[in-house]
Each structure stands twice: as structure tokens, then as C-alpha cells.
Design an enzyme around this catalytic site. Structure first.
Site, short mmCIF file in Angstrom:
data_model
loop_
_atom_site.label_atom_id
_atom_site.label_comp_id
_atom_site.label_asym_id
_atom_site.label_seq_id
_atom_site.Cartn_x
_atom_site.Cartn_y
_atom_site.Cartn_z
N TYR A 24 0.80 -1.23 0.00
CA TYR A 24 0.00 0.00 0.00
C TYR A 24 0.83 1.28 0.00
O TYR A 24 0.28 2.37 -0.08
CB TYR A 24 -0.94 0.01 1.21
CG TYR A 24 -1.93 -1.14 1.19
CD1 TYR A 24 -2.95 -1.18 0.25
CD2 TYR A 24 -1.85 -2.18 2.12
CE1 TYR A 24 -3.85 -2.23 0.22
CE2 TYR A 24 -2.75 -3.24 2.10
CZ TYR A 24 -3.75 -3.26 1.15
OH TYR A 24 -4.64 -4.29 1.12
N HIS A 81 -15.61 -5.80 -1.50
CA HIS A 81 -15.74 -7.23 -1.80
C HIS A 81 -16.96 -7.87 -1.11
O HIS A 81 -17.24 -9.04 -1.36
CB HIS A 81 -14.48 -7.98 -1.36
CG HIS A 81 -13.22 -7.34 -1.84
ND1 HIS A 81 -12.93 -7.18 -3.18
CD2 HIS A 81 -12.17 -6.79 -1.18
CE1 HIS A 81 -11.76 -6.58 -3.31
NE2 HIS A 81 -11.29 -6.32 -2.11
N ASP A 88 -25.92 -0.90 -3.56
CA ASP A 88 -27.29 -0.37 -3.74
C ASP A 88 -27.30 1.15 -3.61
O ASP A 88 -27.96 1.85 -4.38
CB ASP A 88 -28.24 -0.99 -2.71
CG ASP A 88 -28.56 -2.45 -3.03
OD1 ASP A 88 -28.35 -2.87 -4.18
OD2 ASP A 88 -29.01 -3.16 -2.11
N HIS A 101 -8.47 1.97 -5.95
CA HIS A 101 -7.73 1.11 -5.02
C HIS A 101 -6.26 1.44 -5.11
O HIS A 101 -5.72 1.66 -6.21
CB HIS A 101 -7.92 -0.37 -5.37
CG HIS A 101 -9.33 -0.83 -5.26
ND1 HIS A 101 -9.90 -1.19 -4.05
CD2 HIS A 101 -10.31 -0.96 -6.18
CE1 HIS A 101 -11.16 -1.54 -4.25
NE2 HIS A 101 -11.44 -1.40 -5.54
N ARG A 112 -10.37 -11.05 -3.73
CA ARG A 112 -10.34 -9.61 -4.04
C ARG A 112 -10.68 -9.35 -5.50
O ARG A 112 -10.75 -8.20 -5.93
CB ARG A 112 -8.96 -9.02 -3.75
CG ARG A 112 -8.54 -9.10 -2.31
CD ARG A 112 -7.23 -8.38 -2.07
NE ARG A 112 -6.60 -8.82 -0.85
CZ ARG A 112 -6.90 -8.35 0.37
NH1 ARG A 112 -7.78 -7.39 0.52
NH2 ARG A 112 -6.29 -8.82 1.45
O1 CA2 Z 1 -5.87 -1.58 -2.58
C1 CA2 Z 1 -6.79 -1.04 -1.95
O2 CA2 Z 1 -6.92 0.19 -1.89
C2 CA2 Z 1 -7.80 -1.90 -1.19
O3 CA2 Z 1 -9.08 -1.28 -1.33
C3 CA2 Z 1 -7.35 -1.89 0.25
C4 CA2 Z 1 -8.19 -2.81 1.14
C5 CA2 Z 1 -8.30 -4.23 0.54
O4 CA2 Z 1 -9.20 -5.00 1.30
C6 CA2 Z 1 -8.79 -4.17 -0.90
O5 CA2 Z 1 -8.80 -5.50 -1.41
C7 CA2 Z 1 -7.89 -3.31 -1.76
C8 CA2 Z 1 -7.55 -2.93 2.53
C9 CA2 Z 1 -7.37 -1.63 3.24
C10 CA2 Z 1 -6.54 -1.87 4.46
O6 CA2 Z 1 -6.11 -0.66 4.98
C11 CA2 Z 1 -4.78 -0.52 5.29
C12 CA2 Z 1 -4.47 -0.08 6.54
C13 CA2 Z 1 -3.15 0.10 6.90
C14 CA2 Z 1 -2.17 -0.13 5.99
C15 CA2 Z 1 -2.50 -0.58 4.76
C16 CA2 Z 1 -3.80 -0.75 4.39
#
Ligand code: CA2
Length: 149
Positions: A24, A81, A88, A101, A112
Site C-alpha cells: 500500500y 468485496h 445499492d 484502489h 479480491r
Molecule cells: O488496494 C486497496 O486500496 C484496497 O481497497 C485496500 C483494502 C483491501 O481489502 C482491498 O482489497 C484493496 C484494505 C485496506 C486496508 O487498509 C490498510 C491499513 C493500513 C495499511 C495498509 C492498508
């Protein structure tokens, strides 16, 4: 000034930068907000930037956007997901919806690969880290450019 672009982020993204930087990135959500504000400002637009860990709060903001926003950029995070309720709500907004994302979910685990939000999205930006948000704001601004006088 035209209506703002709502930039909504879902659960856990308040902790962005604190873990899994290899997926991320190192930037925090505050960094992402600053990037979005700068990109919107360069395009003569304003954003409303919000994050929630609560599905219902995200739905309240999506409903609010029906009247108050020109477009929605949404990173639904895990709810993308799972949440038929967010799908909706998005189907009822009547304004462009850009799903974004940080990572590229299509290149990750099978669970995902599907997002409900995509079914209501005008387009999707994935895999560019914080720049996914900037690109999504730019797309939203382009789709809702006020008519020249
Ligand atoms: O890639 C993305 O932006 C996602 O939406 C991030 C989600 C994941 O479930 C999706 O599949 C893809 C997860 C967010 C988690 O948040 C974080 C918190 C701290 C550090 C990194 C991510």
C-alpha cells in the site's frame, strides 16, 4: 464554483502507512488527502475527503452526495468485496462514481477479484498507490467539468 467531488475511503484506511508498505505504500491517508486537494485545486475543483470504518456511515455519505456532490471517488476497501448495501446506495446516486484502489486487487488473492462497487462504477483506477486517488479525482473532474460560458 461547481459542486465538490466526494472522496470516500473505507475501513482501516485511517491506518494507511502503518503496515504492509510493500502493498500500500508509505503514505498516510493525510498525505493522500493533500495530494487529492492539490490535484483538485489545479483543476479548479474542490473535494470533500472522508474516511469511515462503518458501512452505514459510508452509505449516509453516498446518499448525501446525491444532492451535494458532482461525483464520487470511493475506495471501499474490504467493503468493496462484501457490501451489497454500498452497491445499492451507489446505484441510486445518479452522478459519476470512480472506484479506486491503492493496490491492484485483480493481481491479488481470488477473493479480491470481485468488487460489488465495480457494478455501479463509471470506471476503476487500481494499482498506482496514492496516485490512484489523484487519477480518480482527475477522472471525476473530467467527467463533471462545468460548461464553459
Ligand atoms: O488496494 C486497496 O486500496 C484496497 O481497497 C485496500 C483494502 C483491501 O481489502 C482491498 O482489497 C484493496 C484494505 C485496506 C486496508 O487498509 C490498510 C491499513 C493500513 C495499511 C495498509 C492498508
Amino acid at each position: 464554483m461547481s459542486k465538490p467531488i466526494y472522496v470516500l475511503s473505507g475501513p482501516n484506511l485511517n491506518l494507511l502507512g502503518a503496515r504492509e508498505p510493500e502493498i500500500y505504500g508509505h503514505q498516510t491517508l493525510e498525505d493522500v488527502q493533500r495530494l487529492c486537494e492539490a490535484r483538485a485545486s489545479a483543476l479548479g475543483r474542490e473535494i470533500v475527503f472522508r474516511q469511515s470504518n462503518h458501512e452505514g456511515e459510508l452509505i449516509d455519505w453516498i446518499q448525501e452526495a446525491r444532492e451535494k456532490a458532482a461525483a464520487i471517488v470511493i475506495n471501499p476497501a474490504g467493503y468493496g468485496h462484501t457490501s451489497v448495501a454500498i452497491l445499492d446506495a451507489l446505484k441510486m446516486v445518479g452522478i459519476p462514481v470512480i472506484e479506486c484502489h491503492l493496490s491492484n486487487p485483480a493481481a491479488r488473492e481470488a477473493f479480491r477479484h470481485q468488487t460489488y462497487v465495480s457494478l455501479a462504477a463509471t470506471g476503476v483506477v487500481s494499482g498506482f498507490g496514492a496516485a490512484s486517488y489523484e487519477l480518480a479525482v482527475e477522472a471525476a473532474a473530467g467527467l463533471t467539468r462545468p460548461a464553459a460560458k
